[in-house]
Design a protein around this motif. Structure first.
Motif, PDB file in Angstrom:
ATOM      1  N   THR A  58    -115.145  40.772 -25.842  1.00 56.63           N
ATOM      2  CA  THR A  58    -115.980  41.288 -24.764  1.00 56.63           C
ATOM      3  C   THR A  58    -116.792  40.164 -24.129  1.00 56.63           C
ATOM      4  OG1 THR A  58    -117.496  43.087 -24.213  1.00 56.63           O
ATOM      5  CG2 THR A  58    -117.918  41.947 -26.294  1.00 56.63           C
ATOM      6  N   ASN A  76    -122.634  41.266 -19.913  1.00 58.72           N
ATOM      7  CA  ASN A  76    -122.751  42.099 -18.720  1.00 58.72           C
ATOM      8  C   ASN A  76    -124.203  42.126 -18.284  1.00 58.72           C
ATOM      9  OD1 ASN A  76    -120.847  43.417 -17.326  1.00 58.72           O
ATOM     10  ND2 ASN A  76    -120.815  45.260 -18.587  1.00 58.72           N
ATOM     11  N   GLN A  77    -124.443  41.983 -16.997  1.00 58.04           N
ATOM     12  CA  GLN A  77    -125.828  42.060 -16.535  1.00 58.04           C
ATOM     13  C   GLN A  77    -126.304  43.522 -16.593  1.00 58.04           C
ATOM     14  OE1 GLN A  77    -126.110  40.012 -12.879  1.00 58.04           O
ATOM     15  NE2 GLN A  77    -128.041  39.097 -13.503  1.00 58.04           N
ATOM     16  N   SER A  79    -125.639  46.250 -13.767  1.00 61.62           N
ATOM     17  CA  SER A  79    -124.572  45.802 -12.860  1.00 61.62           C
ATOM     18  C   SER A  79    -123.424  46.819 -12.827  1.00 61.62           C
ATOM     19  CB  SER A  79    -124.042  44.448 -13.335  1.00 61.62           C
ATOM     20  OG  SER A  79    -122.835  44.163 -12.681  1.00 61.62           O
ATOM     21  N   ASP A 131    -120.529  45.685 -11.597  1.00 58.24           N
ATOM     22  CA  ASP A 131    -119.358  44.804 -11.495  1.00 58.24           C
ATOM     23  C   ASP A 131    -118.311  45.218 -12.524  1.00 58.24           C
ATOM     24  OD1 ASP A 131    -120.577  43.394  -9.565  1.00 58.24           O
ATOM     25  OD2 ASP A 131    -121.065  41.631 -10.799  1.00 58.24           O
ATOM     26  N   VAL A 164    -116.148  45.489 -15.590  1.00 55.56           N
ATOM     27  CA  VAL A 164    -116.447  45.152 -16.988  1.00 55.56           C
ATOM     28  C   VAL A 164    -115.313  44.291 -17.523  1.00 55.56           C
ATOM     29  CG1 VAL A 164    -116.619  46.143 -19.308  1.00 55.56           C
ATOM     30  CG2 VAL A 164    -117.819  47.216 -17.380  1.00 55.56           C
ATOM     31  N   TYR A 220    -113.275  43.057 -20.566  1.00 55.04           N
ATOM     32  CA  TYR A 220    -113.020  43.509 -21.928  1.00 55.04           C
ATOM     33  C   TYR A 220    -111.542  43.218 -22.180  1.00 55.04           C
ATOM     34  CZ  TYR A 220    -113.082  46.616 -26.018  1.00 55.04           C
ATOM     35  OH  TYR A 220    -113.005  47.136 -27.290  1.00 55.04           O
TER      36      TYR A 220
END
Ligand SMILES: Cc1ncc(COP(=O)(O)O)c(C=O)c1O
Length: 385
Positions: A35, A38-39, A42, A44, A46, A48
């Motif tokens: 992984t 992440n912000q 967010s 956006d 992901v 993964y």
């Protein structure tokens, strides 16, 4: 950077050509991470690794798309995973698939056992009677699947009439191009909609990875990705990194596979213990003219029909020293196998004969060794058997 106009070796070595910051490594690192950060808040995408968007996975997908002249591509954990999801991306329960009967045994099992279970009906068509494709079409036929060149007799199918049939009838043309690799043949240039590879073979090329790939339009690839998230055949980052390393030398490896295989095919044709040799680069091959027209290289797979059947073939196999007896292909080392007991084990003797694979047939995946050594190995084993 757009790679259109660049040669095949350049695309293989560089993939997408991007400017890199000073002190960046020349080779991409392995992102051995499931992984990514992440912000908070967010929306956006992901990242993964099961989603197929780990940087190692993305890198090889872009490289392959550039080589096939495609919008998009995605790698999976095996060629079978790629075959399954490429089809499930375009077929629903109740749909009908037309598939050539000249296919890898694992694909045949997937279609006849698993797809039937999902309510996807499959009709196998003998492609030597091209009229059959239209005759076997139904209102529910949504896709047509072929392998070219075929396993193991390297029959070369003419995609253009099939692409026309698909175009007129709203069907998707899916092509397993494992044996050719994008160096020898690019099905999208001949009207195919989806290309499948067992990247285990030539794309990786070193017999140390199991991997697969699907190449197509962005819409189809995003549908494969959606399925991948649920069905879970993501390629591991380390395997993806190995595939990247393998792909860099694909063009030079294929050139050597092509020339070594032609030389071996010509040499063993002369041997009195050999009944027939199947190789599309030989004038005796039924598809030689088509192969010369559509392929950029005849490939690395040679079929040898040993006189005396399975027992005689067994004696030859036991006497080979360089060529190893193992059921795969497309690696740097020469491998031999008997389709009778591997890829075509599920077929009756009659069905195998109809596909040009009688008892005594040996499939040779010609490697990139010094060809004189490979030829000497086969000539000695044949003479001593
Ligand atoms: C033509 C072809 N397609 C697909 C596959 C399946 O690939 P994998 O073993 O990577 O799942 C194979 C395997 O031998 C093959 O020969």
């Amino acid at each position: 950077m757009n790679t259109a106009g660049l040669g095949m070796s350049t695309r293989a070595v560089h993939g997408p050509v991007v400017r890199r910051a000073p002190r960046s490594p020349i080779t991409n690192p392995i992102f051995q991470s499931s992984t990514f950060l992440n912000q908070v808040g967010s929306t956006d995408e992901v990242l993964y690794t099961r989603y197929g968007n780990n940087p190692n996975q993305v890198e090889i997908a872009q490289r392959l798309a550039a080589m096939e002249g495609a919008d998009s591509a995605i790698f999976l954990a095996s060629g079978m995973g790629a075959t399954a999801l490429a089809h499930l991306a375009v077929l629903q329960p109740g749909d009908h698939l037309l598939a050539t009967s000249w296919i890898y045994g694992g694909t045949r099992t997937l279609f006849s056992r698993e797809f039937q279970r999902l309510g996807i009906d499959v009709t196998f068509v003998d492609p030597s009677t091209p009229r059959e494709w239209r005759r076997r079409m139904r209102k529910s036929t949504r896709a047509l699947f072929v392998e070219t060149p075929t396993n193991p007799v390297a029959r070369v199918l003419d995609l253009e009439p099939l692409a026309n049939l698909c175009g007129v009838n709203g069907m998707t043309l899916i092509v397993d191009s494992t044996f050719a690799s994008p160096v020898n043949f690019r099905p999208l240039e001949h009207g195919a909609d989806i290309v499948i590879h067992s990247a285990t073979k030539y794309l990786n090329g070193h017999s140390d990875v199991i991997a697969g790939a699907v190449v197509s339009s962005t819409d189809v690839i995003e549908e494969v990705r959606r399925l991948l998230k649920s069905w879970g055949q993501a390629i591991d980052p380390h395997a993806a990194w190995l595939v990247e390393r393998g792909m860099k030398t694909l063009a030079v490896r294929m050139a050597r596979h092509n020339s070594n295989a032609l030389a071996l095919a010509q040499a063993v044709s002369e041997h009195p213990k050999v009944g027939a040799v199947t190789y599309p680069g030989l004038e005796t091959h039924p598809d030689h003219d088509l192969a010369r027209e559509v392929l950029d290289g005849y490939g690395g797979i040679v079929g040898i029909q040993v006189r005396g059947g399975a027992r005689a073939a067994g004696r030859v196999l036991r006497r080979l020293r360089l060529a190893r007896h193992a059921p795969s292909l497309g690696g740097v080392e020469t491998l031999v196998s008997e389709p009778r007991v591997t890829s075509h084990a599920g077929l009756s003797v009659k069905e195998r004969r109809a596909q040009g694979v009688p008892d005594g047939f040996i499939r040779v995946s010609v490697g990139i060794e010094d060809v004189d050594d490979v030829i000497a190995d086969f000539m000695r084993a044949l003479s001593a058997s």
